[in-house]
Design a protein around this motif. Structure first.
Motif, PDB file in Angstrom:
ATOM      1  N   ASN A 187     -54.535  11.961  32.074  1.00 22.08           N
ATOM      2  CA  ASN A 187     -55.160  10.992  32.966  1.00 22.08           C
ATOM      3  C   ASN A 187     -56.237  10.166  32.294  1.00 22.08           C
ATOM      4  O   ASN A 187     -56.279   8.939  32.421  1.00 22.08           O
ATOM      5  CB  ASN A 187     -55.767  11.772  34.131  1.00 22.08           C
ATOM      6  CG  ASN A 187     -55.562  11.073  35.433  1.00 22.08           C
ATOM      7  OD1 ASN A 187     -54.495  10.530  35.689  1.00 22.08           O
ATOM      8  ND2 ASN A 187     -56.583  11.040  36.256  1.00 22.08           N
ATOM      9  N   LYS A 247     -52.913   9.051  42.853  1.00 21.81           N
ATOM     10  CA  LYS A 247     -52.568  10.455  42.620  1.00 21.81           C
ATOM     11  C   LYS A 247     -53.367  11.326  43.564  1.00 21.81           C
ATOM     12  O   LYS A 247     -54.580  11.153  43.696  1.00 21.81           O
ATOM     13  CB  LYS A 247     -52.941  10.797  41.173  1.00 21.81           C
ATOM     14  CG  LYS A 247     -51.999  11.782  40.509  1.00 21.81           C
ATOM     15  CD  LYS A 247     -52.337  11.955  39.036  1.00 21.81           C
ATOM     16  CE  LYS A 247     -53.235  13.150  38.812  1.00 21.81           C
ATOM     17  NZ  LYS A 247     -53.271  13.583  37.397  1.00 21.81           N
ATOM     18  N   GLY A 248     -52.697  12.245  44.236  1.00 22.66           N
ATOM     19  CA  GLY A 248     -53.430  13.197  45.067  1.00 22.66           C
ATOM     20  C   GLY A 248     -53.698  12.730  46.478  1.00 22.66           C
ATOM     21  O   GLY A 248     -53.313  11.647  46.902  1.00 22.66           O
ATOM     22  N   ASP A 249     -54.391  13.583  47.204  1.00 20.66           N
ATOM     23  CA  ASP A 249     -54.645  13.350  48.622  1.00 20.66           C
ATOM     24  C   ASP A 249     -56.084  13.015  48.941  1.00 20.66           C
ATOM     25  O   ASP A 249     -56.462  12.940  50.115  1.00 20.66           O
ATOM     26  CB  ASP A 249     -54.289  14.623  49.424  1.00 20.66           C
ATOM     27  CG  ASP A 249     -52.807  14.897  49.394  1.00 20.66           C
ATOM     28  OD1 ASP A 249     -52.435  16.070  49.564  1.00 20.66           O
ATOM     29  OD2 ASP A 249     -52.040  13.936  49.192  1.00 20.66           O
ATOM     30  N   SER A 250     -56.907  12.814  47.954  1.00 20.56           N
ATOM     31  CA  SER A 250     -58.335  12.674  48.231  1.00 20.56           C
ATOM     32  C   SER A 250     -58.706  11.408  48.986  1.00 20.56           C
ATOM     33  O   SER A 250     -59.831  11.289  49.451  1.00 20.56           O
ATOM     34  CB  SER A 250     -59.143  12.763  46.933  1.00 20.56           C
ATOM     35  OG  SER A 250     -58.909  11.611  46.145  1.00 20.56           O
ATOM     36  N   ARG A 283     -56.718  10.221  51.597  1.00 14.52           N
ATOM     37  CA  ARG A 283     -55.991  10.161  52.855  1.00 14.52           C
ATOM     38  C   ARG A 283     -56.966   9.712  53.933  1.00 14.52           C
ATOM     39  O   ARG A 283     -58.126  10.118  53.907  1.00 14.52           O
ATOM     40  CB  ARG A 283     -55.454  11.534  53.216  1.00 14.52           C
ATOM     41  CG  ARG A 283     -54.244  11.942  52.408  1.00 14.52           C
ATOM     42  CD  ARG A 283     -53.783  13.326  52.833  1.00 14.52           C
ATOM     43  NE  ARG A 283     -53.276  13.320  54.200  1.00 14.52           N
ATOM     44  CZ  ARG A 283     -53.582  14.231  55.116  1.00 14.52           C
ATOM     45  NH1 ARG A 283     -54.408  15.215  54.830  1.00 14.52           N
ATOM     46  NH2 ARG A 283     -53.069  14.162  56.314  1.00 14.52           N
ATOM     47  N   GLY A 305     -50.884   9.593  48.008  1.00 10.81           N
ATOM     48  CA  GLY A 305     -50.564   9.918  46.624  1.00 10.81           C
ATOM     49  C   GLY A 305     -49.075  10.021  46.360  1.00 10.81           C
ATOM     50  O   GLY A 305     -48.646  10.053  45.207  1.00 10.81           O
ATOM     51  N   ARG A 306     -48.263  10.071  47.414  1.00  6.12           N
ATOM     52  CA  ARG A 306     -46.826  10.195  47.209  1.00  6.12           C
ATOM     53  C   ARG A 306     -46.157   8.852  46.978  1.00  6.12           C
ATOM     54  O   ARG A 306     -45.061   8.779  46.448  1.00  6.12           O
ATOM     55  CB  ARG A 306     -46.170  10.859  48.421  1.00  6.12           C
ATOM     56  CG  ARG A 306     -46.644  12.268  48.691  1.00  6.12           C
ATOM     57  CD  ARG A 306     -46.284  12.727  50.098  1.00  6.12           C
ATOM     58  NE  ARG A 306     -46.901  11.883  51.128  1.00  6.12           N
ATOM     59  CZ  ARG A 306     -46.807  12.109  52.434  1.00  6.12           C
ATOM     60  NH1 ARG A 306     -46.108  13.124  52.872  1.00  6.12           N
ATOM     61  NH2 ARG A 306     -47.391  11.317  53.300  1.00  6.12           N
ATOM     62  N   HIS A 365     -62.374   6.707  44.661  1.00  7.04           N
ATOM     63  CA  HIS A 365     -62.968   7.066  45.937  1.00  7.04           C
ATOM     64  C   HIS A 365     -63.740   5.908  46.545  1.00  7.04           C
ATOM     65  O   HIS A 365     -63.925   4.860  45.914  1.00  7.04           O
ATOM     66  CB  HIS A 365     -63.908   8.276  45.753  1.00  7.04           C
ATOM     67  CG  HIS A 365     -63.192   9.569  45.591  1.00  7.04           C
ATOM     68  ND1 HIS A 365     -63.834  10.739  45.236  1.00  7.04           N
ATOM     69  CD2 HIS A 365     -61.890   9.902  45.735  1.00  7.04           C
ATOM     70  CE1 HIS A 365     -62.948  11.722  45.173  1.00  7.04           C
ATOM     71  NE2 HIS A 365     -61.764  11.230  45.477  1.00  7.04           N
ATOM     72  N   ASN A 386     -61.496  13.879  51.760  1.00  7.22           N
ATOM     73  CA  ASN A 386     -62.333  15.042  51.483  1.00  7.22           C
ATOM     74  C   ASN A 386     -63.231  15.324  52.669  1.00  7.22           C
ATOM     75  O   ASN A 386     -63.634  14.420  53.395  1.00  7.22           O
ATOM     76  CB  ASN A 386     -63.177  14.816  50.223  1.00  7.22           C
ATOM     77  CG  ASN A 386     -62.334  14.808  48.955  1.00  7.22           C
ATOM     78  OD1 ASN A 386     -61.217  15.320  48.950  1.00  7.22           O
ATOM     79  ND2 ASN A 386     -62.851  14.213  47.906  1.00  7.22           N
TER      80      ASN A 386
END
Lengths: 142, 89
Positions: free
Chosen positions: A8, A30-33, A35, A40-41, A70, A87
């Motif tokens: 990364n 990338k990831g769910d932070s 949401r 991330g999908r 973020h 988060n």
């Protein structure tokens, strides 16, 4: 053609170099932070270095060799506080100089859309019940 | 065959990768790495029309390889570039 794995930090360092010249760069989320605003999908964001930073901007920041994408939740002169929308309590503290670029739009499928502030502000205000909202959203597959 | 407009070779983390560029936007969500000989060929045919024969000629000119092998490799490379949608027929 072979598949190579690049860590990364190395890839995003390259993105940082490119955006520093004023060019835009598109990366996968990338990831769910982040949401529910970023998935991330399937989402990508377009990054551009902005001279001005605003509260509720989604930014790419490098903090101690780690990159995060973020939202800015507080600006105190040179001190910036970030928090992932997905988060529950964690926040990141950094300086203006740690901010690499701002996410100016989201690409989902072939639709590109800018980021509205109203939804972000509302989501921020709903922090006390965020846990439940995220749970419900996950239940409905969002 | 021709390289599609908006695709260029960049060095990322020591690898030669093809990235989509456009309207001053570099797309890192789809990057394709090329090995040394493929990167050499890409550079050589940049902006030009090419065929498997042309690539094979470039390979035999640059590397120790028989024309037959060079042609087979060139055809395979063109197929993979077409599949990756980075060149047009």
């Amino acid at each position: 053609m072979r598949r190579i794995i690049v860590d990364n930090e190395t890839l995003l360092d390259e993105v940082a170099e490119i955006t520093a010249t004023g060019q835009k760069a598109t990366i996968r989320v990338k990831g769910d932070s982040m949401r529910p605003f970023l998935d991330g999908r399937r989402d990508k964001v377009v990054l551009q270095k902005n001279t001005e930073l605003h509260k509720y901007d989604i930014v790419l920041a490098k903090i101690n060799h780690r990159y995060v994408l973020h939202r800015i939740i507080r600006i105190d002169g040179d001190k910036i506080t970030l928090m992932g929308d997905g988060n529950l309590i964690g926040t990141e503290a950094c300086l203006r100089s740690n901010i690499v670029a701002t996410a100016i739009s989201r690409i989902r499928g072939d639709k590109e859309s800018g980021f509205g502030r109203t939804g972000a502000i509302l989501w921020f205000r709903l922090r006390p019940v965020r846990r439940y909202l995220l749970y419900l959203l996950r239940k409905i597959g969002y | 065959m021709k390289i599609k407009p908006g695709f260029e070779l960049r060095k990322v983390a020591g690898e030669s990768v093809v990235v989509a560029t456009g309207a001053e936007n570099i797309d890192f969500s789809k990057i394709i790495s090329l090995n040394t000989s493929a990167a050499y060929l890409w550079d050589e045919v940049s902006g030009k029309e090419f065929t498997a024969e042309i690539l094979a000629d470039l390979l035999t000119g640059q590397y120790e390889v028989t024309r037959e092998k060079a042609l087979i490799d060139s055809e395979a490379l063109i197929e993979s570039w077409l599949k990756a949608e980075i060149i047009t027929r």
